[in-house]
Structure formats: C-alpha cells, structure tokens
Write a protein that holds these residues in place. Structure first.
Motif, PDB file in Angstrom:
ATOM      1  N   SER A 145       0.894  -1.049   0.098  1.00 37.08           N
ATOM      2  CA  SER A 145      -0.115  -0.043  -0.142  1.00 37.08           C
ATOM      3  C   SER A 145       0.881   1.252  -0.126  1.00 37.08           C
ATOM      4  CB  SER A 145      -0.989   0.039   1.299  1.00 37.08           C
ATOM      5  OG  SER A 145      -1.453   1.398   1.386  1.00 37.08           O
ATOM      6  N   HIS A 146       0.836   2.028  -1.117  1.00 39.11           N
ATOM      7  CA  HIS A 146       1.550   3.289  -1.296  1.00 39.11           C
ATOM      8  C   HIS A 146       1.052   4.082   0.154  1.00 39.11           C
ATOM      9  CE1 HIS A 146       2.204   7.140  -3.110  1.00 39.11           C
ATOM     10  NE2 HIS A 146       3.396   6.731  -3.401  1.00 39.11           N
ATOM     11  N   ARG A 147      -0.235   4.442   0.101  1.00 39.91           N
ATOM     12  CA  ARG A 147      -0.903   5.126   1.345  1.00 39.91           C
ATOM     13  C   ARG A 147      -0.572   4.470   2.659  1.00 39.91           C
ATOM     14  NH1 ARG A 147      -6.102   7.804   2.775  1.00 39.91           N
ATOM     15  NH2 ARG A 147      -6.858   6.197   4.250  1.00 39.91           N
ATOM     16  N   GLY A 148      -0.082   3.419   2.636  1.00 42.33           N
ATOM     17  CA  GLY A 148       0.338   2.587   4.045  1.00 42.33           C
ATOM     18  C   GLY A 148       1.685   3.148   4.362  1.00 42.33           C
ATOM     19  N   PHE A 149       2.649   3.082   3.354  1.00 50.75           N
ATOM     20  CA  PHE A 149       3.761   3.555   3.363  1.00 50.75           C
ATOM     21  C   PHE A 149       3.909   5.173   3.658  1.00 50.75           C
ATOM     22  CE2 PHE A 149       5.675  -0.143   1.262  1.00 50.75           C
ATOM     23  CZ  PHE A 149       6.652  -0.710   2.031  1.00 50.75           C
ATOM     24  N   LYS A 150       3.052   5.923   3.417  1.00 49.58           N
ATOM     25  CA  LYS A 150       3.085   7.473   3.830  1.00 49.58           C
ATOM     26  C   LYS A 150       2.765   7.428   5.437  1.00 49.58           C
ATOM     27  CE  LYS A 150       1.800  10.152  -0.486  1.00 49.58           C
ATOM     28  NZ  LYS A 150       0.652  10.852  -1.029  1.00 49.58           N
TER      29      LYS A 150
END
Length: 766
Positions: free
Chosen positions: A639-644
């Motif tokens: 998850s890209h959002r997760g990494f943020k």
DNA sequence: AGGGTTTTTT
C-alpha cells in the motif's frame, strides 16, 4: 421502545423502560461468545449459486440466474407500531465521510480563506439551517437542565444535531474550554470544520480539533473536538484536564475501549475537580448504564430526524447468506422504486462473492428494472475503489453497495433507500488464556441491526430487509458486547498504572474486563519489565507508556536503544503499526507476488518477515520519483498510502525517542549508516515477543513455548515452508487452524538468553 | 506444505 410523546425532552425514563434497559445485564468476568443455537449458522461455502429455496418453490434451475429470478425469498412484514413523523431532508451529516480522496488528510477543506465579514455572513446563513434541528428547538430547556447537573446523559437520536449544537450552546457559559471526544478522527475533523463555519470563526481559532498527526487548535480554543485516544494522551500529561470546564463524550454507545477508559477516568476526576461538567452523549437507549455509573446522573432525551424505515423479515431462516442476499437484491431491484441498496455482509469473502455473482447476473436480468451496479466497500479496499460508492450513476442504474460494518458508522453513503441486512458481522476476540485471537462470524445486536436499518432512512422513507426471521431478531442481544470485554487489555492497564492507579482490579471500570483478563495483562507487563515484583510501574514502564505504541513494541524500542540498533527497530516497528501495508494479492497473482517479494527481500527470505519490512522500507525510501514508487508498490501488492503513514509514524516515534533519551543526535547520519546487525535487531524484538515463540518439531510443525499449542506458519509469510529450529511471531490468530503471522527465524539459544525469565526451566532444550 | 481480516486509535 421508541416513545411517542410530544414532549421533546424529558428527564427520566418511565419505570417500564428502565426495566427493559436494565435487562441488559453487565457481562462480568466470564466472556462467553457462544451464540444461541438458533442464530448459529455455518459459514457460507458456496462458490456457485446453490438454490436451497428450490425445494420450497419447486423450481429446478439449470443455472444460477434462473434460480435467482424465480425463487425470491418470502417476506413477512411486521405491523409498524411506531409513529414517526416524516421530515424534510436535512443538511449533510457533519460526522461521517462522504468523500475519499487519495490523501484523505490533505483534502482541501474550505481552502479559500474567508474574510471576517464573509465568515459572519456564512454563519448567519447556516443559523437558519441550525434552527431547524431538533436540538435547537429544545435549546432553552436543554440548557436549563444541563446547568443544574454536573453529569448528564444525553440521548440524541441520529440527526438531532447534538454533536454540533450542544457545544455551541454551552460556549458562552464556559470559562475554560469544552472538549468533545469522538471515536474516529474524520468525525473530529469534520465536526470541527462544520462548527467553525457555524460559529463564524477560522478553524483552529475559537473552534478547533486535535487528532494524531493533525492539530488545529490554540491555547484559547473554546470548543475542541478530539479523538478519544488524543484526550487520553492529554490526561497522561495533565491528569486533571485543567484546561477544560466541560468534557463531552460523544458516541458513548459505541463502547470502544478508549471511550470506556475515558469514562472511568472522568468518574474519578469528578471527585477532584468540583468545577468540571461532563456530558455523555449516546445514540441508543442504553443510557441507564451510563447514568448508574455516574451516580444516577440525569438522562435527557432529544428526538432525531430520521425517516420511517419499514422492517421486513424472512418467514423462514436461511443458511446461505450469499445466496439469499443475491436473491433479495434482485427482488428489491425489480420491485422497488428509485433508491440505492446498501447490503451488510460479514466480510470481504462474502462481499467479493456477491460482487462477482452480480456482475455476471446483472446483464441477464429483466430490462424493465434498473441495471444493477455492484460496489464493494470494506476497509482494506484501496481508497480509490472506496470512493466509487460516492460517484453518481447514469440514469436507469442502481447502486448496490456491498459493505462490511464500515458502513454502519464510519462511512455514510448518500442515496440509500433500501438496506439488506444479513445480521452478521465479524468479531475479533482475544483469548487471554490461550494468548491468541480468534475471528468469528457472529450475529449482530439489536442495537446494531437498528443502526443498520437507519441507514435507509436518512434522506427519505426507506425499507430494510432482514435476512432472518423476526423471531431471530427478538433473540438477539440488546447491545453489542463492549470491546473491552473481548480485547487484550495490556495497553489500558499500563495506561492506568502510569496514571497512578494501584488497584487495577477495583478501578472505576465502566465495565470490568474481568479478573482473569486483568491478571493476564499484569503478568505480561511484568514480563516486559514495565512493572516490578510489587506491581509498581518501573522507569522502563513509564517510558513505555509515553510512546504511542503497544507496550510490546515500546519495550522492543527501548531494548534496541540499549543494544545500538534503534534506528532499524524504529523502521520495523513503524511498519508494524500501520494496517494494511502488506496487502493480500488477488488469488491470480498470489504466487507471482510472493515470489517477487521473496527474490527482492534477500534478508527477509532468510530471516523472516520483520527483516522483509526493513528491506521494503529501504527500497521505498530510495525512489525519488513518486510514479515509480507507486508502480513498485502496485507490483508487490503494497500500500502506497500505507507507506506514507509509516513515514509519519516513524517521524513521530523518532521524536518521542529523542525526547525520552534527551539525545538530540539519536538519529544522526553517521549512526544511521551503521551496518544492519541482524541478531541484535531480532533479539530486541524477542524482548517484546518472548511469549510469541514456537519451537520446530521433527514433523515440521511448531509448538508454542508457552502452552505447547500447535501453530503453523501462515502461508503469506516468507518463512512459510522453511524449516527452523524456532520462530517468533507478532500475531497468533486462530481461523481454520492456529496461524503465526509475521514470522521470523530465531536461534534456540536466544530463548534462554532473552526470555529466560519468562520461559524458565520447563523448556530445557537439549 | 498451501491461506482468507470487522473496525478504530495514541
């Protein structure tokens, strides 16, 4: 149970109602999660549409679609005893999400700054809307009642306007600030935004909010919306909450662990702060319990503005939810007027099945009815997919939103006129005796079924189709069991210890989680060295309580700091603190994605999932092109959002560690460049997860070190299928069998070295 | 040797 009275506000329930309410017995020590036999249903197994209604209707379909059209379930309708006024459509609910952007947090909320005059003009305009709210009409009487008691329980039905209006009414009467707590961050932010507009002030000035990673409030802010977690943080810093003269606990009926804790703290604080007022706001009729807890506090009632919802039940129980859901959807689509359909299902599995069945069936259905557009909605769905439920459709189409519990409180979808309720949900239950959690499909409570039904009556009259009999409904428990009764309470107990509570067992629990559960938590904290032999909090424990992490993870960081691998541990802990970072790839690409992860993460493949997280974060940080980074995430089902979020958590933890150690240079460059010391990192984690270890048996199975239970490595782990002497894991979840998730390989000798004080002699390893 | 997770928060 709804009373039909012209009096909008009254002080207390009549005796008969109190009686009904008090039947909801507090669930004490023994947490029994078995359900009445009549509501026990096998989990659905169908992959094809099986037609168990066939017998009843005498049709023998050759394929699924025929079955669906020909054998609709039969509905019984109950006489509606409740008289409800139909009201005009009201302003959008300020509390729930109505839109998702890719970066929910960076949404531009009223981006253009209004001038003073514009703000006032807007506020005057909004006043007209406010005046139509039920709470507004009862303002004078409400204020009089509130003025006369220190603690008030206010039942305000949905759309009464209580969360936005009551704080504004009280604003002129309070010398200090008013805190309004919310279980969810979006609710706190959007309520504050709305109320700031109504007051005619800039957000963060007179009206503000405070949630993790985001604060818009200053010293003189009069009304502050906060998450429960945030106000508990404030209590840790200032136990008397001296900046507030009124604390309002909103959504108390949801009974989250944090709301429950908050109420316990407030009860004690009321003894100390004679100038403090407390208002408990709740949506359902479980006010009696809150009232009793606060020494028979007054109960006030404000009616809401919901439209009538007709309730229909099945005449006969069914045991295949997916199948009867599909049939009902098609029946409603064929027979009912305009309006979208919201379906409550227990989980992702059932939702995905329904969606794919509907996609296949929709084009074959009669053309007279609107075209069905199935839309899934659950938390782990990427935000872009979630947003689809809000997009308008072309004419002659009907949205069918297939949702989990997320649509019960967190997300409000406009346009819904029909609710189909399977009456089921998934619950995670912590078994402290076994040190594992289980995931059960269980019937909802009456309160929850009512809440679900209410989703059909927000904009106009609606209907709810309950996929169970009225008899089943009557047998449902009145309220959902409070979270605290089925959760691991290690974190709450440490919080209480830190707040100076000695006698945890006899604290002012709104609901005591039970002696066994508390003792198990105390034991775990002792093992983590947060408590000494006398149960007093240690210096280490104080530090653990300060960090915004589970005690286990805090312990890991403090150990890592001593052994010189803090920075790496922070990276991994940050990843562990973010949900849905490592996604489940769809079954078609599952093996491929697993293989990609395995070949990319060399250390992960050798030492396990914790090191994989470290490697993945390092890769993530290397990209300087956001597009490439997104693509990379996509390819590996991350998850890209997760990494943020990982980056925000990492940042916050680093700051906390700097302030705890008073070492400004803790994360300086040269220290960062130290080579990764794998044994140190894993041993640091072992210090937090000593009880989460298992030993490899000759037959390749594992047995836990604590209780000798059989445990298997979950196939999503990089350690799946590998032979190890011993493993450590972060989660032990029982589904089809006991699975260890997030697994790392450890050496047998470490168990004695790091965990000798816990595991002791029973595990002498030859 | 082979899988299914509701939701929320510091």
């Amino acid at each position: 149970m709804r009373r039909n009275n012209n009096q909008k506000l009254h002080r207390k329930f009549d005796d008969d109602e109190s009686q009904i309410i008090s039947e909801n017995k507090p669930n004490g020590n023994n947490v029994d999660h078995s359900e009445d036999a009549h509501m026990k249903r096998p989990r659905p197994h169908i992959t094809e549409l099986q037609d168990q209604d066939t017998e009843a209707h005498g049709t023998q379909p050759s394929d699924g679609s025929a079955a669906v059209v020909n054998s609709a379930p039969r509905w019984a309708q109950t006489a509606s005893k409740k008289k409800q006024k139909v009201k005009k459509s009201h302003a959008a609910d300020a509390k729930t999400v109505t839109f998702f952007s890719d970066d929910e947090e960076e949404q531009q909320r009223s981006s253009k700054a209004l001038s003073f005059d514009q703000q006032k003009a807007k506020a005057r305009e909004l006043l007209e809307v406010r005046k139509t709210l039920p709470v507004y009409k009862a303002k004078d009487e409400l204020l009089e009642r509130l003025a006369n008691s220190r603690v008030t329980v206010l039942i305000g039905e949905t759309s009464s306007g209580k969360s936005t209006q009551i704080p504004q009414f009280l604003m002129p009467l309070n010398k200090k600030s008013i805190a309004v707590t919310q279980p969810r961050r979006v609710a706190a932010i959007s309520l504050a935004t709305r109320v700031a507009e109504e007051v005619g002030t800039t957000l963060g000035d007179k009206v503000g909010y405070s949630v993790r990673f985001d604060h818009k409030a200053k010293y003189g802010t009069k009304i502050k919306y906060l998450t429960d977690g945030m106000i508990l943080r404030e209590i840790m810093i200032d136990s008397s909450l001296s900046q507030y003269s009124t604390v309002i606990i909103d959504e108390a009926h949801e009974r989250t662990v944090l709301t429950d804790l908050m109420m316990g703290f407030l009860k004690e604080l009321l003894q100390k702060r004679k100038d403090l007022k407390v208002i408990i706001m709740s949506a359902t009729l479980d006010a009696e319990r809150f009232s009793k807890f606060f020494d028979n506090a007054d109960i006030l009632f404000v009616e809401g503005r919901m439209f009538k919802v007709e309730k229909l039940y099945l005449e006969k129980s069914v045991d295949d939810v997916v199948d009867s859901t599909i049939k009902t959807i098609i029946q409603v689509n064929n027979g009912e007027l305009e309006g979208d359909i919201l379906v409550f299902l227990p989980g992702q599995e059932e939702i995905d099945k329904c969606v794919s069945l509907l996609e296949r069936l929709a084009p074959e259905l009669p053309k007279e009815a609107p075209l069905i557009v199935p839309l899934p909605l659950y938390a782990s769905l990427p935000p872009a997919d979630q947003a689809k439920v809000f997009l308008p459709l072309k004419a002659r189409r009907r949205k069918v939103i297939l949702a989990t519990n997320i649509a019960e409180t967190s997300v409000t979808v406009p346009g819904v006129r029909y609710v189909i309720d399977t009456g089921l949900r998934k619950v995670k239950v912590w078994r402290h005796q076994l040190g594992l959690s289980t995931l059960l499909t269980a019937p909802v409570s009456k309160a929850s079924a009512t809440q679900r039904a209410g989703r059909a009556g927000r904009e106009a009259e609606g209907k709810t189709f309950r996929l169970y009999t009225e008899d089943d409904f009557m047998k449902l428990p009145a309220m959902t069991e409070p979270e605290i009764a089925r959760s691991n309470v290690v974190s709450p107990v440490l919080m209480l210890k830190r707040a100076g509570v000695d006698d945890i067992l006899n604290w002012s629990w709104l609901q005591n989680p039970g002696q066994d559960s508390l003792i198990s938590a105390l034991t775990q904290l002792h093992e983590l060295k947060a408590l000494d032999d006398n149960g007093k909090i240690t210096e280490l424990g104080e530090q653990m309580a300060i960090l915004p992490l589970e005690p286990q993870l805090s312990a890991i960081l403090l150990t890592a700091h001593k052994s010189g691998c803090l920075s790496d541990a922070v990276d991994i802990v940050s990843c562990l603190s973010v949900d849905n970072l490592i996604l489940n790839p769809p079954s078609e690409t599952r093996d491929e994605v697993n293989e990609k992860r395995r070949s990319l993460c060399i250390l992960g493949a050798k030492y396990g999932d914790l090191l994989m997280l470290k490697e993945l974060l390092d890769f993530y940080l290397q990209f300087d092109n956001s597009q490439e980074r997104k693509q990379w995430c996509h390819d590996l089902a991350l998850s890209h959002r997760g990494f943020k979020n990982v980056m925000r958590v990492r940042n916050q933890i680093r700051q906390y560690m700097v302030s705890l150690t008073k070492d400004k240079h803790l994360f300086d460059e040269e220290k960062e460049k130290k080579p990764l010391d794998i044994p140190s990192v894993l041993k640091a984690f072992l210090s937090g997860y000593v009880s989460n270890t298992a030993i490899g048996m000759p037959d390749r199975s594992y047995r836990t070190t604590t209780s000798g239970q059989l445990i298997s490595v979950h196939p999503s782990s990089l350690m799946f299928g590998k032979k190890n002497d011993a493993i450590m894991y972060t989660d032990f979840v029982y589904t089809t069998k006991g699975y260890a998730r997030n697994v790392s390989a450890i050496e047998l000798s470490w168990l004695q070295e790091v965990g000798g004080h816990v595991l002791a002699p029973k595990h002498s390893i030859a």
